[in-house]
Scaffold this active site. Structure first.
Site, mmCIF file in Angstrom:
data_model
loop_
_atom_site.group_PDB
_atom_site.id
_atom_site.type_symbol
_atom_site.label_atom_id
_atom_site.label_comp_id
_atom_site.label_asym_id
_atom_site.label_seq_id
_atom_site.Cartn_x
_atom_site.Cartn_y
_atom_site.Cartn_z
ATOM 1 N N HIS A 484 0.875 -1.178 0.000
ATOM 2 C CA HIS A 484 0.000 0.000 0.000
ATOM 3 C C HIS A 484 0.911 1.227 0.000
ATOM 4 O O HIS A 484 1.178 1.800 1.048
ATOM 5 C CB HIS A 484 -0.908 0.016 1.238
HETATM 6 C C1 FAD Z 1 -0.539 -8.553 -3.511
HETATM 7 C C2 FAD Z 1 -1.256 -7.251 -3.317
HETATM 8 C C3 FAD Z 1 -2.435 -7.220 -2.578
HETATM 9 C C4 FAD Z 1 -3.102 -6.004 -2.367
HETATM 10 N N1 FAD Z 1 -4.282 -6.007 -1.682
HETATM 11 C C5 FAD Z 1 -4.912 -4.836 -1.433
HETATM 12 C C6 FAD Z 1 -6.145 -4.811 -0.731
HETATM 13 O O1 FAD Z 1 -6.704 -5.835 -0.328
HETATM 14 N N2 FAD Z 1 -6.722 -3.605 -0.494
HETATM 15 C C7 FAD Z 1 -6.157 -2.447 -0.894
HETATM 16 O O2 FAD Z 1 -6.707 -1.380 -0.595
HETATM 17 N N3 FAD Z 1 -5.012 -2.451 -1.638
HETATM 18 C C8 FAD Z 1 -4.385 -3.608 -1.907
HETATM 19 N N4 FAD Z 1 -3.236 -3.613 -2.666
HETATM 20 C C9 FAD Z 1 -2.733 -2.335 -3.200
HETATM 21 C C10 FAD Z 1 -3.410 -1.965 -4.523
HETATM 22 O O3 FAD Z 1 -3.213 -2.955 -5.483
HETATM 23 C C11 FAD Z 1 -2.856 -0.627 -5.011
HETATM 24 O O4 FAD Z 1 -3.063 0.333 -3.992
HETATM 25 C C12 FAD Z 1 -3.534 -0.124 -6.281
HETATM 26 O O5 FAD Z 1 -3.414 -1.050 -7.318
HETATM 27 C C13 FAD Z 1 -2.954 1.218 -6.715
HETATM 28 O O6 FAD Z 1 -3.660 1.644 -7.844
HETATM 29 P P1 FAD Z 1 -3.018 2.665 -8.874
HETATM 30 O O7 FAD Z 1 -4.005 2.847 -9.956
HETATM 31 O O8 FAD Z 1 -2.548 3.845 -8.123
HETATM 32 O O9 FAD Z 1 -1.690 1.942 -9.389
HETATM 33 P P2 FAD Z 1 -1.470 0.593 -10.202
HETATM 34 O O10 FAD Z 1 -2.628 -0.300 -10.070
HETATM 35 O O11 FAD Z 1 -0.148 0.071 -9.797
HETATM 36 O O12 FAD Z 1 -1.427 1.092 -11.716
HETATM 37 C C14 FAD Z 1 -0.451 2.001 -12.161
HETATM 38 C C15 FAD Z 1 -0.220 1.775 -13.644
HETATM 39 O O13 FAD Z 1 0.619 2.826 -14.139
HETATM 40 C C16 FAD Z 1 1.464 2.283 -15.122
HETATM 41 N N5 FAD Z 1 2.668 3.105 -15.275
HETATM 42 C C17 FAD Z 1 3.645 3.267 -14.352
HETATM 43 N N6 FAD Z 1 4.592 4.072 -14.849
HETATM 44 C C18 FAD Z 1 4.221 4.420 -16.101
HETATM 45 C C19 FAD Z 1 4.799 5.217 -17.130
HETATM 46 N N7 FAD Z 1 5.976 5.850 -16.954
HETATM 47 N N8 FAD Z 1 4.142 5.325 -18.320
HETATM 48 C C20 FAD Z 1 2.953 4.700 -18.511
HETATM 49 N N9 FAD Z 1 2.371 3.936 -17.566
HETATM 50 C C21 FAD Z 1 2.985 3.800 -16.378
HETATM 51 C C22 FAD Z 1 1.804 0.907 -14.592
HETATM 52 O O14 FAD Z 1 2.248 0.094 -15.650
HETATM 53 C C23 FAD Z 1 0.493 0.465 -13.950
HETATM 54 O O15 FAD Z 1 -0.274 -0.325 -14.816
HETATM 55 C C24 FAD Z 1 -2.573 -4.813 -2.902
HETATM 56 C C25 FAD Z 1 -1.397 -4.853 -3.676
HETATM 57 C C26 FAD Z 1 -0.740 -6.062 -3.880
HETATM 58 C C27 FAD Z 1 0.511 -6.071 -4.687
#
Ligand code: FAD
Ligand code: SF4
Length: 550
Positions: A484
């Site tokens: 997280h």
């Molecule tokens: C095993 C695991 C279990 C989890 N369980 C929970 C849970 O139960 N509850 C909870 O609240 N959270 C949980 N989380 C955390 C949750 O997955 C993240 O908080 C969430 O996915 C974040 O969302 P986001 O959209 O910010 O980022 P992400 O889902 O990581 O997406 C970001 C995207 O940006 C893209 N990107 C990055 N850099 C670039 C770039 N330079 N150019 C273009 N694209 C780019 C990446 O490729 C990625 O696809 C868990 C995480 C893991 C790993």
């Protein structure tokens, strides 16, 4: 339907360019495309098929499966590496006293990391947004819980959250709407665990979850087959890909294998263009009126630092020198034991019940609160490993595996970090990714606040062990990451010591939004993605108001 426009050279122009297609980016895309704006999403990773990921998981070696390799089944784009552990790559270099406890497992793929999350969808407590003024530690948010609350409701609706509608089982119970769906029914283990501990003053409650307990916006009902991590085979669990698909159906364009690495700014420090490398390492340019970086808590600060230019020599949005600082995660540990009665975990989703607390109290001026999840991932894997170690064979081996799988308990404990400027992401001077872009280095020290919180949790666990007549009682000694990631583009009202304002808009750039975990000034002790999604929706409203002004 208004679509992005592409030139013959592959450059693009749209009303809004969103970098990253995880839950935060995709939800914002869906909001803005629904309002008639043209939206281009640039995503570094590959597009993957659910069925293929399930097949990849089935075919992974036993060591990877039993070691919880949740990354290996998702193919990586050659130009967009993510941290791997089976075997380990060196994409992120960790240092500091608790560097090893900050090993994050995020995905770079269309739909992002929620492909393999556990879908726990918690809210912060109202007081979590006022840590400094209430307990004299950490930071206050520039917005109140009351201002965020409508966005929590919207995020729960968007993600299809199932939770308890009995206020005595809610944490927090300050909510203006019921959960969209009834809670996921507890299995025997959750019921029995709560029965035992709650009789002794603890508070084991249902986890609010992004899982359908009835058909929900194209998602089927969760059938409780326990495969959520690393992938829900039937799509009952919410994943960012659900919003990607929704946004695409309304006209948003998603480019996979598009790694953003550089921006242009004008004389007012507004962003005028973002540049991406395609799969063949050709550079393209996207122009837009509004830009959103939603690349997650590690990749967003990394991109801001990579994008330093003449007007912003320390990195984009970084006049405060806060980009990459204040990194947080709910570092935690595990407690395992064999109970004096069968608990039968493993029926239903990966996590369903959680002992919250004490989640709040005067102690928070001195040490962190904790939360203890009854891990519901089937114990058959670890039970088999342990039974084999005993040298058993034949019927005895079979009986021992059954006994350990039924009586085994695994509690996953999380702690609450404070934002500390020294916990910092910087760009490596030596390691580069395949595009020649600097990899992240992270220094991490959980500090005394968390260490004292861990001591308090140990005492609580010893008491819980006694309640179950525990044998083979073990508490892991090193801290583990919980994925997280928060803090790296911290929110605040003062541009001198924060990166974004209460709408996740960069103080330094009037048309750049940085929503997600990075913006969060306090971590609370609960999983943070619902808060990230709520902040994303709030940012979407701000973007739409700004675009409407022309
Ligand atoms: C095993 C695991 C279990 C989890 N369980 C929970 C849970 O139960 N509850 C909870 O609240 N959270 C949980 N989380 C955390 C949750 O997955 C993240 O908080 C969430 O996915 C974040 O969302 P986001 O959209 O910010 O980022 P992400 O889902 O990581 O997406 C970001 C995207 O940006 C893209 N990107 C990055 N850099 C670039 C770039 N330079 N150019 C273009 N694209 C780019 C990446 O490729 C990625 O696809 C868990 C995480 C893991 C790993
Ligand atoms: S228990 Fe099964 S159906 Fe339910 S979310 Fe998990 S994997 Fe999907």
């Amino acid at each position: 339907m208004k679509l992005p426009i592409f030139s013959a050279e592959g450059d693009a122009t749209a009303d809004v360019v969103i970098v990253g297609s995880g839950v935060v980016g995709a939800m914002i895309a869906d909001q803005l495309v629904s309002q008639g704006y043209s939206v281009l999403m640039l995503e570094a990773g590959l597009r993957i098929e659910r069925a293929q990921a399930v097949e990849n998981w089935r075919n992974m070696p036993f060591e990877s499966r039993v070691g919880s390799d949740f990354q290996g089944l998702y193919p990586q784009a050659p130009n967009a590496p993510a941290p791997l552990y089976f075997p380990k790559n060196n994409y992120i270099a960790l240092s500091g006293p608790d560097g090893n406890g900050f090993q994050q497992g995020y995905l770079r793929t269309v739909g992002g990391t929620t492909w393999h999350w556990a879908a726990s969808c918690w809210r912060h407590l109202p007081v979590d947004l006022k840590m400094k003024s209430t307990y004299g530690v950490g930071r206050d948010w520039p917005i109140s819980y009351e201002e965020l609350e409508p966005y929590y409701c919207r995020a729960e609706e968007e993600m299809g959250v199932a939770g308890p509608n009995d206020a005595s089982m809610q944490s927090p119970s300050e909510r203006s709407k019921p959960y969209p769906m009834d809670m996921v029914p507890w299995g025997y283990g959750d019921k029995r665990f709560a029965e035992v501990v709650n009789a002794h003053g603890y508070n084991s409650v249902p986890i609010p979850q992004g899982r359908s307990t009835r058909p929900w916006q194209g998602r089927p009902t969760c059938c409780g087959n326990n495969n959520c991590q690393p992938i829900c085979p039937i799509g009952a669990m919410y994943n960012g890909i659900h919003h990607v698909q929704r946004a695409e159906m309304k006209g948003a364009k998603v480019l996979a294998e598009a790694v953003v690495y550089k921006v242009d700014t004008d004389q007012n420090n507004r962003i005028t263009a973002a540049y991406w490398y395609d799969a063949g390492k050709q550079s393209h340019k996207a122009t837009a009126r509004a830009f959103v970086f939603a690349c997650n808590g590690i990749e967003t600060p990394r991109l801001l630092l990579l994008a330093a230019n003449a007007a912003n020599p320390n990195g984009l949005a970084n006049s405060s020198d806060q980009v990459g600082r204040n990194m947080m995660d709910h570092s935690g540990f595990h407690c395992t034991f064999l109970a004096n009665e069968p608990i039968w975990t493993g029926r239903g989703p990966a996590q369903s019940s959680c002992l919250v607390g004490p989640r709040d109290g005067a102690f928070r001026s001195e040490y962190s609160s904790n939360k203890m999840i009854l891990n519901n991932i089937t114990r058959v894997g670890p039970a088999t490993q342990q039974a084999l170690k005993l040298g058993l064979v034949g019927q005895e081996l079979d009986d021992e595996i059954r006994r350990r799988a039924a009586f085994g308990v695994d509690l996953s404990i999380s702690l609450e970090p404070l934002p500390e400027a020294n916990n910092r992401l910087t760009l490596s001077k030596t390691r580069k990714d395949p595009l020649g872009l600097a990899c992240p280095d992270i220094y991490y020290d959980v500090g005394e606040y968390v260490r004292k919180g861990a001591e308090a949790a140990h005492k609580q666990l010893e008491h819980i062990g006694q309640l179950f007549g525990a044998v083979e009682f073990n508490i892991t000694t090193s801290l583990n990451a919980n994925n997280h990631v928060m803090g790296g583009v911290i929110m605040g009202s003062d541009p001198k010591d924060s990166v974004v304002n209460g709408n996740c808009r960069a103080h330094d750039h009037a048309n750049l939004w940085l929503p997600g975990g990075g913006a969060m000034p306090s971590a609370s002790v609960v999983n943070s993605t619902l808060s990230m999604a709520a902040l994303g929706l709030r940012a979407a409203d701000d973007i739409s108001k700004t675009l409407a002004k022309g």
